[in-house]
Design a protein around this motif. Structure first.
Motif, PDB file in Angstrom:
ATOM      1  N   ARG A 167       0.773  -1.087  -0.008  1.00 21.31           N
ATOM      2  CA  ARG A 167      -0.160   0.017   0.088  1.00 21.31           C
ATOM      3  C   ARG A 167       0.913   1.253   0.045  1.00 21.31           C
ATOM      4  N   THR A 170      -5.173  10.211  -8.217  1.00 21.07           N
ATOM      5  CA  THR A 170      -6.034  10.946  -7.539  1.00 21.07           C
ATOM      6  C   THR A 170      -6.485   9.962  -6.462  1.00 21.07           C
ATOM      7  N   HIS A 171      -6.291   8.758  -6.558  1.00 19.61           N
ATOM      8  CA  HIS A 171      -6.626   7.822  -5.530  1.00 19.61           C
ATOM      9  C   HIS A 171      -5.892   7.484  -4.189  1.00 19.61           C
ATOM     10  N   LEU A 172      -4.529   8.267  -4.473  1.00 21.15           N
ATOM     11  CA  LEU A 172      -3.617   8.213  -3.232  1.00 21.15           C
ATOM     12  C   LEU A 172      -4.018   9.141  -2.189  1.00 21.15           C
ATOM     13  N   THR A 173      -3.877   8.810  -1.016  1.00 22.96           N
ATOM     14  CA  THR A 173      -4.038   9.664   0.091  1.00 22.96           C
ATOM     15  C   THR A 173      -2.849  10.571   0.444  1.00 22.96           C
ATOM     16  N   SER A 182      -8.471  16.152  -5.207  1.00 17.38           N
ATOM     17  CA  SER A 182      -8.707  14.768  -5.051  1.00 17.38           C
ATOM     18  C   SER A 182      -8.651  14.582  -3.393  1.00 17.38           C
ATOM     19  N   THR A 206      -5.538  14.621  -1.809  1.00 13.77           N
ATOM     20  CA  THR A 206      -4.364  14.121  -1.627  1.00 13.77           C
ATOM     21  C   THR A 206      -3.283  15.130  -0.807  1.00 13.77           C
ATOM     22  N   GLU A 213      -1.885   3.267  -1.425  1.00 11.33           N
ATOM     23  CA  GLU A 213      -2.599   4.481  -1.042  1.00 11.33           C
ATOM     24  C   GLU A 213      -1.466   5.535  -0.818  1.00 11.33           C
ATOM     25  N   ALA A 221      -1.861   1.445  -9.000  1.00 10.92           N
ATOM     26  CA  ALA A 221      -3.246   1.337  -8.622  1.00 10.92           C
ATOM     27  C   ALA A 221      -3.574   0.569  -7.359  1.00 10.92           C
ATOM     28  N   GLN A 222      -2.631  -0.078  -6.866  1.00 10.42           N
ATOM     29  CA  GLN A 222      -2.988  -0.791  -5.595  1.00 10.42           C
ATOM     30  C   GLN A 222      -2.270   0.161  -4.251  1.00 10.42           C
TER      31      GLN A 222
END
Length: 322
Positions: A218, A269-272, A296, A298, A245, A242-243
């Motif tokens: 992650r 944009t999926h990243l924290t 996003s 982030t 964080e 893609a997997q």
């Protein structure tokens, strides 16, 4: 250059440097499982074999959860191999060891690029419950047998693996990529400078970037590199992203070239969290990252910005080399 400091907390436990002797004799010690124990031969000028035996004799090692090895030499610098041998031989006495920090040494004690390690594979194999492993150092000016090495391993419990180096050998990166680590959640490489043996390439990273090899990964840190633009370009289309964080491409020589590749590649944009600190980006590129991450939500780290003009042929520097 960024300074390296001793951690005050390791594996969620406060770090305590094991006292040897004082005027009153052996000091009262806390419960073995309540602290992360740090061994430092320089504190009392005690040879490692004596300090290690003192540790075994005075602490209930069956309950020790975290262990840090600081300077393992007194007057004359010595190889790390005897430390590995003693620790591996005593592994049966550490029934609950979950975290290990090899070479918790700062610049005042020895520069990171001069920290000569050895083959650490025996320790990975000796502690099957190990969840966290941090390794600092490398070794570019010593015989081959005294350099940092890792053979491909299978380890079911390891969740966090971190290499802090001023010059990380490519064969270590390849060994990690060839290892079977089904529980791994965090992986960090500090690549360092070629001058100090940091010869890892993007090709060495391919198994990690391909994704699937570490299904629970992650957080990925590909940091402190002289080829940060090349790494960023590879990351821009790497399936592993893609997997994730969180992603760290910090501490290196990232310029607008690598930044453009990241911004033009797959979504981030999926990243924290996106860590790019210590970089050579221009203001327009920094603004684009700020806009992207603001939309996003982030967390973005763009601290330690430096300037660089590609036309004046001035070199860019990694944060940690010597």
């Amino acid at each position: 250059m960024r300074s390296i400091e001793h951690p005050g907390v390791f594996h969620g436990l406060p770090v305590l440097t094991l006292p040897f002797l004082d005027d009153a004799g052996v000091r009262a010690l806390p419960a073995a499982e309540s602290v992360a124990w740090r061994l430092d031969c320089g504190q009392d000028a005690v040879p490692f074999q004596e300090l290690w035996q003192h540790f075994l004799d005075t602490v209930d090692t069956t309950r020790v959860r975290a262990l840090l090895v600081g300077p393992w030499w007194t007057d004359d610098y010595d190889t790390f191999a005897p430390v590995v041998e003693r620790m591996a031989a005593a592994a049966g006495r550490f029934e609950d060891l979950r975290a290990l920090f090899l070479a918790d040494v700062v610049g005042e004690e020895c520069e990171v690029s001069w920290l000569d390690m050895c083959d650490i594979t025996p320790l990975v194999q000796a502690f099957p419950l190990l969840e966290e492993l941090t390794v600092r150092g490398g070794g570019d000016t010593v015989p081959e047998e005294d350099k940092l090495r890792l053979r491909p391993v299978r380890h079911e419990a390891l969740k966090s693996l971190r290499f802090e180096s001023g010059g990380l050998p490519g064969h270590v990166v390849r060994a990690v990529g060839a290892s079977v680590l089904p529980a791994l959640e965090r992986l960090e490489f500090w690549f360092g400078a070629d001058w100090y043996g940091g010869d890892a390439t993007v090709e060495d990273l391919r198994p990690v970037l391909a994704g699937g090899g570490f299904p629970r990964l992650r957080h990925l840190g590909l940091q402190n590199s002289e080829i940060q633009d090349e790494i960023a370009t590879a990351v821009s289309s790497a399936p592993v992203v893609a997997q994730l964080e969180s992603l760290a491409l910090s501490m290196g020589t990232l310029s607008d070239t690598g930044a453009e590749a990241l911004l033009g590649g797959q979504p981030l944009t999926h990243l924290t969290s996106l860590d790019l600190h210590h970089h050579y980006l221009t203001d327009p590129l920094m603004d684009r990252f700020r806009e992207l991450c603001a939309r996003s939500g982030t967390h973005l780290d763009l601290d330690e910005a430096d300037t660089w003009d590609p036309e004046d042929e001035e070199p860019r520097y990694v944060a940690v080399s010597e």
